[in-house]
Design an enzyme around this catalytic site. Structure first.
Site, short mmCIF file in Angstrom:
data_model
loop_
_atom_site.label_atom_id
_atom_site.label_comp_id
_atom_site.label_asym_id
_atom_site.label_seq_id
_atom_site.Cartn_x
_atom_site.Cartn_y
_atom_site.Cartn_z
CD GLU A 9 1.40 -0.30 -0.73
OE1 GLU A 9 2.53 0.22 -0.78
OE2 GLU A 9 0.43 0.22 -0.14
CD GLU A 43 -0.67 -1.14 3.81
OE1 GLU A 43 -0.30 0.05 3.66
OE2 GLU A 43 0.06 -2.11 3.56
O1 AHR Z 1 1.51 1.34 6.31
C1 AHR Z 1 2.71 1.92 5.90
C2 AHR Z 1 3.13 1.48 4.51
O2 AHR Z 1 2.24 2.01 3.57
C3 AHR Z 1 3.09 0.00 4.24
O3 AHR Z 1 4.26 -0.64 4.63
C4 AHR Z 1 2.95 -0.06 2.75
O4 AHR Z 1 2.26 -1.22 2.33
C5 AHR Z 1 2.19 1.21 2.41
O5 AHR Z 1 2.76 1.88 1.35
#
Ligand code: AHR
Length: 521
Positions: free
Chosen positions: A196, A316
């Site tokens: 990210e 994610e």
């Molecule tokens: O999964 C929690 C957080 O969410 C992670 O660290 C990040 O990549 C995302 O914003």
């Protein structure tokens, strides 16, 4: 005037007519095992473990706890992880990765430095590091996926991490690895080029051009170290496919098209306004978003000098909105991101997985965020654990790895959310196991009020008269599990199908998730 008998028979007639009308199939599903989308890559059933809250320390790894083994791994957690069939495990973050120096986490545990974790405002003991993580992956049978520090880290740190894990010759880092107890290379194949980095919350946040230049240098250096590795570029983390999002991905794909094997997507969803049908309409965004990135990949691949496929790693995804209060990551971290999942969240899990299977030609990896305690299917205390509601669809869908995803045709009742196009109440995916001649039909009925009857027609091969049914169905949409009380869980049964013309009718109950296993004779 009607006699009592005539009245009763009229009433019965009326009731049966009403019943028949109510049960007349409103939806139509057409299955054809010849209409193939692609292989369901086992990596779609991946997971993610970050140094955050109680995911690692107090979740996976709990030194000194009687429930842990001699290496510090929680045995009860490992037992609960195994049925999930985690194919690939991403580590060490997440946001944490962008401030992490992997060299802090190798060598004798008592000599490792404690460091401030500036991603989440925590203290990092570094007692769990590369070797602990890779050993854990071996124990649970998962492939490791390491995410480099593309925030505050350097290209050479990333290259040396590959050397530590994979080098076969007696180099400096290979010898360190051997001294740390691992002579044989770990042979880590999958590496993420940061996390990210488009987000202003990220340590070392960069614009698209700067990220792409860094990631390209890192990719080239890491491949010089080991050219068999597979690389994942950090795609845009914004949820809506707006101009920033499209622009970031275009730049990244353009610069990295000859080096990467995947581009990542992240999506978290929620039901903050308590609107069940709206919550479960997000598949529309998922379908759109995947299709847009697929198009961007296609455009970038046109200019490749080293033609090879690029896939999407949805590395994610989950429901995350209750344990998210605060405006900074430090404030959010105070919640521990400990979501207590309810029944409707389990349905959302089915919705995500349906979307991934519908795009099995391009979504070749997905990692639920995260494995234990932090937005996770497994929740621990010092003395035990329980399986959250979302655990069950994850475990069940995982059985479809390696199957062929089918492009089924569906018509049926629809609804609209705001000014979005209509979408079906039935959200469906389907896969085929050619070896066992079994068709899986995964059906989410996201109507809050309406059972929906569907006529299911099978085109290729004769369908058998028995189906195995897996169903999650709960009247209380907000029901949760807890220690000693896993009341939200699936029911299984065998159903006799009334076959007609190689098809049957099936009633999908309101707000339910059903997986039908159909045999081809
Ligand atoms: O999964 C929690 C957080 O969410 C992670 O660290 C990040 O990549 C995302 O914003």
């Amino acid at each position: 005037m009607l006699s009592r008998r005539a009245f009763s028979s009229t009433l019965i007639g009326l009731l049966s007519a009403c019943l028949a009308a109510a049960q007349a199939p409103a939806a139509h599903i057409r299955i054809d095992t010849g209409r193939v989308i692609g292989e369901v890559n086992p990596r779609v059933f991946g997971n993610f473990a970050e140094h955050l809250g109680r995911c690692i320390y107090g979740g996976i790894f709990d030194e000194g706890n009687p429930l842990s083994d001699a290496d510090g791994y929680r045995k009860d957690v490992m037992e609960a992880v195994k049925p999930l069939g985690v194919s690939i495990l991403r580590w060490p973050g997440g946001n944490f990765a962008s401030g992490y120096n992997w060299t802090d986490g190798v060598g004798p545990r008592d000599q490792r430095p404690g460091r401030p974790d500036h991603a989440w405002g925590a203290f990092e003991s570094n007692r769990f590091g590369t070797d602990e993580f890779l050993r854990y992956c071996e124990r649970i049978g998962a492939e490791p996926y390491l995410c480099i520090n593309a925030g505050l880290g350097t290209v050479d740190e990333a290259r040396q991490w590959v050397e530590y894990c994979n080098e076969t010759r007696p180099t400096y880092w290979a010898k360190q690895r051997a001294r740390n107890g691992r002579e044989k290379p770990w042979n880590v194949k999958v590496w993420g080029l940061g996390n990210e980095i488009d987000g202003p919350w990220q340590l070392g946040h960069k614009n698209a051009e700067d990220y792409a230049k860094f990631a390209l240098s890192a990719a080239v250096a890491m491949r010089r170290q080991d050219d068999s590795i597979q690389l994942i570029a950090s795609g845009s983390s914004n949820f809506r496919p707006n101009a920033d999002w499209v622009g970031w991905n275009r730049t990244v794909l353009d610069h990295l098209k000859d080096e990467i094997d995947y581009i990542s997507l992240h999506t978290y969803i929620g039901n903050p306004d308590n609107n069940f049908e709206k919550y479960l309409s997000v598949s529309q965004d998922l379908d759109d978003r995947i299709a847009i990135v697929q198009g961007q990949i296609r455009a970038a691949r046109n200019g490749q000098t080293r033609p090879h496929p690029i896939y999407i790693a949805f590395d994610e995804w989950n429901t995350w909105y209750r344990a998210r209060s605060g405006t900074t990551e430090f404030e959010i971290a105070k919640t521990g991101l400990e979501e207590h999942y309810n029944y409707e969240d389990a349905l959302a899990t089915g919705m995500f997985l349906n979307a991934f299977l519908r795009h099995a030609d391009v979504v070749k990896m997905a990692n639920l965020a995260q494995l234990v305690n932090v937005i996770a299917p497994i929740f621990t205390s010092k003395t035990g654990l329980y399986r959250q509601t979302i655990y069950f669809p994850l475990a069940e869908y995982g059985k479809q790895r390696g199957n062929t995803a089918l492009d089924i045709q569906v018509t049926g009742p629809t609804y609209r959310v705001g000014n979005r196009p209509p979408l079906g109440y039935l959200d469906i995916s389907s896969t085929y196991n050619a070896k066992d001649h079994v068709i899986y039909l995964n059906v989410l009925n996201r109507s809050e009020k309406m059972d929906i009857g569907a006529r299911v027609d099978n085109v290729a091969g004769r369908i058998g008269g028995q189906a195995a049914v897996w169903e999650m169905n709960q009247s209380d949409l907000k029901a949760v599990n807890d220690f000693g009380s896993e009341k939200v869980k699936p029911a299984t049964r065998s159903a006799t199908l009334t076959l007609a013309n190689n098809g049957f009718t099936y009633l999908f109950p309101k707000h339910s998730l059903t997986i039908l296993r159909l045999n081809l004779e």
